[in-house]
Design an enzyme around this catalytic site. Sequence first.
Site, PDB file in Angstrom:
ATOM      1  N   ASP A  35       0.256  -1.167  -0.170  1.00  0.00           N
ATOM      2  CA  ASP A  35       0.164  -0.192   0.410  1.00  0.00           C
ATOM      3  C   ASP A  35       0.718   1.143   0.331  1.00  0.00           C
ATOM      4  O   ASP A  35       0.929   2.303  -1.229  1.00  0.00           O
ATOM      5  CB  ASP A  35      -1.172   0.076   0.578  1.00  0.00           C
ATOM      6  CG  ASP A  35      -2.074  -0.268   1.112  1.00  0.00           C
ATOM      7  OD1 ASP A  35      -2.502  -1.249   0.469  1.00  0.00           O
ATOM      8  OD2 ASP A  35      -2.731  -0.832   2.394  1.00  0.00           O
TER       9      ASP A  35
ATOM     10  N   GLU B 218       5.950  -4.770  -8.109  1.00  0.00           N
ATOM     11  CA  GLU B 218       4.565  -5.026  -7.564  1.00  0.00           C
ATOM     12  C   GLU B 218       2.814  -4.762  -7.680  1.00  0.00           C
ATOM     13  O   GLU B 218       2.492  -4.278  -7.058  1.00  0.00           O
ATOM     14  CB  GLU B 218       4.950  -3.388  -6.873  1.00  0.00           C
ATOM     15  CG  GLU B 218       6.121  -3.478  -5.960  1.00  0.00           C
ATOM     16  CD  GLU B 218       6.858  -1.895  -5.505  1.00  0.00           C
ATOM     17  OE1 GLU B 218       5.681  -1.907  -4.427  1.00  0.00           O
ATOM     18  OE2 GLU B 218       8.015  -1.938  -5.092  1.00  0.00           O
TER      19      GLU B 218
HETATM   20  N1  CAA Z   1      -4.021  -3.767   4.344  1.00  0.00           N
HETATM   21  C1  CAA Z   1      -3.878  -4.840   5.381  1.00  0.00           C
HETATM   22  N2  CAA Z   1      -4.445  -5.988   4.544  1.00  0.00           N
HETATM   23  C2  CAA Z   1      -4.799  -6.705   3.740  1.00  0.00           C
HETATM   24  C3  CAA Z   1      -4.755  -5.632   2.960  1.00  0.00           C
HETATM   25  C4  CAA Z   1      -4.440  -4.482   3.050  1.00  0.00           C
HETATM   26  N3  CAA Z   1      -3.815  -3.183   2.042  1.00  0.00           N
HETATM   27  N4  CAA Z   1      -5.182  -6.121   1.753  1.00  0.00           N
HETATM   28  C5  CAA Z   1      -6.112  -7.465   2.352  1.00  0.00           C
HETATM   29  N5  CAA Z   1      -5.744  -7.559   3.226  1.00  0.00           N
HETATM   30  C6  CAA Z   1      -6.429  -8.112   4.374  1.00  0.00           C
HETATM   31  C7  CAA Z   1      -7.747  -8.395   4.089  1.00  0.00           C
HETATM   32  O1  CAA Z   1      -8.865  -8.191   5.258  1.00  0.00           O
HETATM   33  C8  CAA Z   1      -8.489  -9.793   4.777  1.00  0.00           C
HETATM   34  O2  CAA Z   1      -7.870  -9.834   6.040  1.00  0.00           O
HETATM   35  P1  CAA Z   1      -8.509 -11.195   6.785  1.00  0.00           P
HETATM   36  O3  CAA Z   1      -8.433 -12.497   6.903  1.00  0.00           O
HETATM   37  O4  CAA Z   1      -8.703 -10.320   8.189  1.00  0.00           O
HETATM   38  O5  CAA Z   1     -10.513 -10.871   6.596  1.00  0.00           O
HETATM   39  C9  CAA Z   1      -7.100 -11.109   4.171  1.00  0.00           C
HETATM   40  O6  CAA Z   1      -5.519  -9.374   4.244  1.00  0.00           O
HETATM   41  C10 CAA Z   1      -6.598 -11.547   2.929  1.00  0.00           C
HETATM   42  O7  CAA Z   1      -7.106 -10.229   2.084  1.00  0.00           O
HETATM   43  P2  CAA Z   1      -8.091 -10.761   0.437  1.00  0.00           P
HETATM   44  O8  CAA Z   1      -8.679 -12.306   0.987  1.00  0.00           O
HETATM   45  O9  CAA Z   1      -8.147  -9.822  -0.030  1.00  0.00           O
HETATM   46  O10 CAA Z   1      -5.592 -11.646   0.212  1.00  0.00           O
HETATM   47  P3  CAA Z   1      -6.483 -12.638  -1.426  1.00  0.00           P
HETATM   48  O11 CAA Z   1      -5.986 -13.386  -1.001  1.00  0.00           O
HETATM   49  O12 CAA Z   1      -7.663 -12.097  -1.581  1.00  0.00           O
HETATM   50  O13 CAA Z   1      -5.370 -11.532  -2.586  1.00  0.00           O
HETATM   51  C11 CAA Z   1      -4.696  -9.736  -3.718  1.00  0.00           C
HETATM   52  C12 CAA Z   1      -4.823 -10.146  -1.946  1.00  0.00           C
HETATM   53  C13 CAA Z   1      -4.902  -7.877  -3.324  1.00  0.00           C
HETATM   54  C14 CAA Z   1      -4.700 -10.655  -4.859  1.00  0.00           C
HETATM   55  C15 CAA Z   1      -2.668 -10.034  -3.733  1.00  0.00           C
HETATM   56  O14 CAA Z   1      -2.463 -11.587  -2.697  1.00  0.00           O
HETATM   57  C16 CAA Z   1      -2.082  -8.845  -3.813  1.00  0.00           C
HETATM   58  O15 CAA Z   1      -1.369  -7.968  -3.482  1.00  0.00           O
HETATM   59  N6  CAA Z   1      -1.210  -9.804  -4.502  1.00  0.00           N
HETATM   60  C17 CAA Z   1      -0.262  -9.372  -5.539  1.00  0.00           C
HETATM   61  C18 CAA Z   1       0.894  -9.499  -4.438  1.00  0.00           C
HETATM   62  C19 CAA Z   1       1.979  -8.379  -5.012  1.00  0.00           C
HETATM   63  O16 CAA Z   1       2.113  -7.607  -5.065  1.00  0.00           O
HETATM   64  N7  CAA Z   1       2.917  -8.234  -5.814  1.00  0.00           N
HETATM   65  C20 CAA Z   1       3.986  -7.887  -5.492  1.00  0.00           C
HETATM   66  C21 CAA Z   1       5.930  -8.270  -5.254  1.00  0.00           C
HETATM   67  S1  CAA Z   1       6.717  -7.392  -4.650  1.00  0.00           S
HETATM   68  C22 CAA Z   1       7.943  -7.028  -6.271  1.00  0.00           C
HETATM   69  O17 CAA Z   1       7.168  -6.901  -7.271  1.00  0.00           O
HETATM   70  C23 CAA Z   1       8.555  -5.716  -6.469  1.00  0.00           C
HETATM   71  C24 CAA Z   1       9.841  -5.585  -6.695  1.00  0.00           C
HETATM   72  O18 CAA Z   1       9.919  -6.933  -7.837  1.00  0.00           O
HETATM   73  C25 CAA Z   1      10.536  -4.413  -7.716  1.00  0.00           C
END
Ligand code: CAA
Length: 382
Positions: free
Chosen positions: A240, A363
């Site tokens: 985030d 990301e």
């Molecule tokens: N802040 C706090 N808590 C959060 C949240 C957030 N932004 N997003 C989700 N949660 C919490 C939810 O509230 C939920 O909590 P509860 O169990 O208490 O209800 C829990 O986390 C699970 O949430 P979801 O059911 O929404 O999770 P999901 O399995 O459906 O996944 C997703 C959500 C958004 C798809 C996530 O998997 C995601 O962001 N995927 C992308 C990963 C990513 O960005 N990878 C980047 C790697 S780093 C990189 O790329 C860097 C580089 O090389 C330079």
Amino acid sequence: MIDFELSEEEVLLQDLAAKFTKNEILPVAARYDHEGTFPEEIYKKMYEAGLLNLNIPSRYGGTGLSLLDQCIVIEEMSTGCAGMTTTVAANCLALQPIVIAGTEEQKNKFLNDFTSEYKLASFCLTEPGAGSDAGNLSLSVKRDGDHYILNGTKMFISNAPKASLFTVFGTMDKSLRHKGIVAFVVTRDAEGLTIGKEENKLGHRASATSEVIFDNVRIPADNRLGAEGDGFKIAMRTLDTTRPTIAAMATGVGRAALQYAASYATKRYAFNQPISSFEAIQFKIADIQKEISASRLLTWHAAWLIDKGKKATMESSIAKTFATDAAMHASIEAIQIYGGYGYSKEYPVEKLMRDAKLLQIYEGPNEIQRIVIAKEYLSEYQ
Ligand code: CAA
């Protein structure tokens, strides 16, 4: 009160980053991109100038920049080279879980190190079988007395070949999905940690990306960030706060594309006039400029919310998606304006297109960002 004017300090910071970009990054960006080598001497100079570890709070020896300030720096530097700026952003991304979830002791131990000497860090979330679906990690974590044992492989890890610290996410029980995930700080000297194959990438070629392999790596329980099962939320809260920096990077790439395109269009003649006098070209310039302006505003808004301590999951994803799609559009249109020259490696715009592409992917790909935006928005209606 809303205020769009940068403070005196922010203007100075922007100037510092702009001068560094002009003097240190731009003169060598094409060479490092071409060679695909890691410009360590530039990163050392960034460290000396206070432009490497942007997110370390001042109480741990850091610059204590707000996220908005970080975005200002990142936008400037990425006008010179997104690859080099990726090294900076990846470093901040890796340290951010410690900033967010570390104890006072962990922050003192791990963050101070990065301010007292030049070092790089890596954020190890992605795996060969878990990229977008970050809840589906396989790296296994087993408790063993006052230690944990890590086994598995991380993939596409920025900075890994050069990193001395890794923030690592693994699972204690894969069937629990996100509830089984736990986060650790792992240092490079940990026995059983090896760096795998380095990626030969399309863009961001001045950054280093590789696998990280964990073979029975024993980690003291003191290196755990948060509680067992907190890891997924730490990763999400981290992303985030870092996605706006990717949006800032995209704004910089878009800006560079537009500057090159506008300069070329005013000098290139066709049908006895500069091509900038044709509406076909003017409309492209106008569309790119409007998207860059919107990208910056969305980025600064997301960063401003986070600096105010507000939740900005949706706004971060909006900024990341909009700005990175805009950078892709800007760089493709810049190539179109250059025509055949744009397709040649002799000219600077094809690099921008290769660099913009990754911004739409890492990301969290923009398809995932759209899922986040829709989920956050629709949650108001539930
Ligand atoms: N802040 C706090 N808590 C959060 C949240 C957030 N932004 N997003 C989700 N949660 C919490 C939810 O509230 C939920 O909590 P509860 O169990 O208490 O209800 C829990 O986390 C699970 O949430 P979801 O059911 O929404 O999770 P999901 O399995 O459906 O996944 C997703 C959500 C958004 C798809 C996530 O998997 C995601 O962001 N995927 C992308 C990963 C990513 O960005 N990878 C980047 C790697 S780093 C990189 O790329 C860097 C580089 O090389 C330079």
